[in-house]
Design a protein around this motif. Structure first.
Motif, mmCIF file in Angstrom:
data_model
loop_
_atom_site.group_PDB
_atom_site.id
_atom_site.type_symbol
_atom_site.label_atom_id
_atom_site.label_comp_id
_atom_site.label_asym_id
_atom_site.label_seq_id
_atom_site.Cartn_x
_atom_site.Cartn_y
_atom_site.Cartn_z
ATOM 1 N N LEU A 27 -30.052 49.410 88.324
ATOM 2 C CA LEU A 27 -30.199 48.908 87.286
ATOM 3 C C LEU A 27 -30.543 50.166 86.268
ATOM 4 C CD1 LEU A 27 -30.960 45.017 87.441
ATOM 5 C CD2 LEU A 27 -28.590 46.232 86.820
ATOM 6 N N LEU A 28 -31.464 50.785 86.447
ATOM 7 C CA LEU A 28 -31.638 51.752 85.948
ATOM 8 C C LEU A 28 -30.743 52.525 85.398
ATOM 9 C CD1 LEU A 28 -35.578 52.840 86.952
ATOM 10 C CD2 LEU A 28 -34.931 51.751 84.811
ATOM 11 N N LYS A 59 -34.379 51.828 71.230
ATOM 12 C CA LYS A 59 -35.556 51.225 71.655
ATOM 13 C C LYS A 59 -35.571 50.067 72.779
ATOM 14 C CE LYS A 59 -37.968 51.817 66.847
ATOM 15 N NZ LYS A 59 -38.480 51.172 66.510
ATOM 16 N N ILE A 60 -35.226 48.854 73.079
ATOM 17 C CA ILE A 60 -35.384 48.031 73.453
ATOM 18 C C ILE A 60 -34.892 48.682 75.265
ATOM 19 C CG2 ILE A 60 -33.988 46.394 74.869
ATOM 20 C CD1 ILE A 60 -33.653 44.731 71.411
ATOM 21 N N ILE A 61 -33.740 49.859 75.074
ATOM 22 C CA ILE A 61 -33.392 50.729 76.657
ATOM 23 C C ILE A 61 -34.486 51.416 77.040
ATOM 24 C CG2 ILE A 61 -31.858 51.860 77.476
ATOM 25 C CD1 ILE A 61 -30.218 50.928 75.373
ATOM 26 N N LYS A 66 -38.964 51.594 80.482
ATOM 27 C CA LYS A 66 -40.594 52.584 81.127
ATOM 28 C C LYS A 66 -41.110 51.236 81.690
ATOM 29 C CE LYS A 66 -44.121 54.466 78.518
ATOM 30 N NZ LYS A 66 -44.777 54.513 77.215
ATOM 31 N N LYS A 67 -40.727 49.583 82.000
ATOM 32 C CA LYS A 67 -41.351 49.068 82.263
ATOM 33 C C LYS A 67 -40.328 48.706 83.865
ATOM 34 C CE LYS A 67 -40.723 45.238 80.129
ATOM 35 N NZ LYS A 67 -40.814 43.857 80.220
ATOM 36 N N ILE A 72 -41.128 50.322 89.341
ATOM 37 C CA ILE A 72 -40.994 51.173 90.763
ATOM 38 C C ILE A 72 -42.237 52.105 91.173
ATOM 39 C CG2 ILE A 72 -39.870 53.353 91.564
ATOM 40 C CD1 ILE A 72 -37.119 51.806 90.058
ATOM 41 N N LYS A 73 -43.019 52.444 90.447
ATOM 42 C CA LYS A 73 -43.855 53.128 91.246
ATOM 43 C C LYS A 73 -44.662 52.463 91.450
ATOM 44 C CE LYS A 73 -43.773 57.278 87.846
ATOM 45 N NZ LYS A 73 -44.401 58.028 86.536
#
Length: 76
Positions: A27-28, A59-61, A66-67, A72-73
């Protein structure tokens, strides 16, 4: 896949309804493509209302990416 659908799926995975890190990574990648497409549209657009809409979409993307990267990290 539309932006709304991508964000819905990503939100579901981040909330724990799906636990596959690989699916989140896919999805990323799709969000990255969508971001590039939107940036190109923004560069070509002249209408102020359409530019405003495209800027909001970007901005939403970026916020969702980022979230997801943070998730994942932490969890993968």
């Amino acid at each position: 896949m539309g932006l709304d659908k991508l964000l819905k799926k990503l939100g579901d995975y981040l909330e724990g309804k799906g636990d596959s890190c690989e699916e989140i990574r896919e999805l990323l990648a799709k969000l990255e493509k969508k971001q590039n497409k939107t940036e190109k549209k923004l560069a070509d657009e002249n209408g102020s209302s359409k530019r405003k809409s495209l800027k909001l979409e970007l901005k939403i993307i970026k916020a969702q990416k980022k979230k997801a990267e943070k998730f994942i990290k932490k969890n993968c």
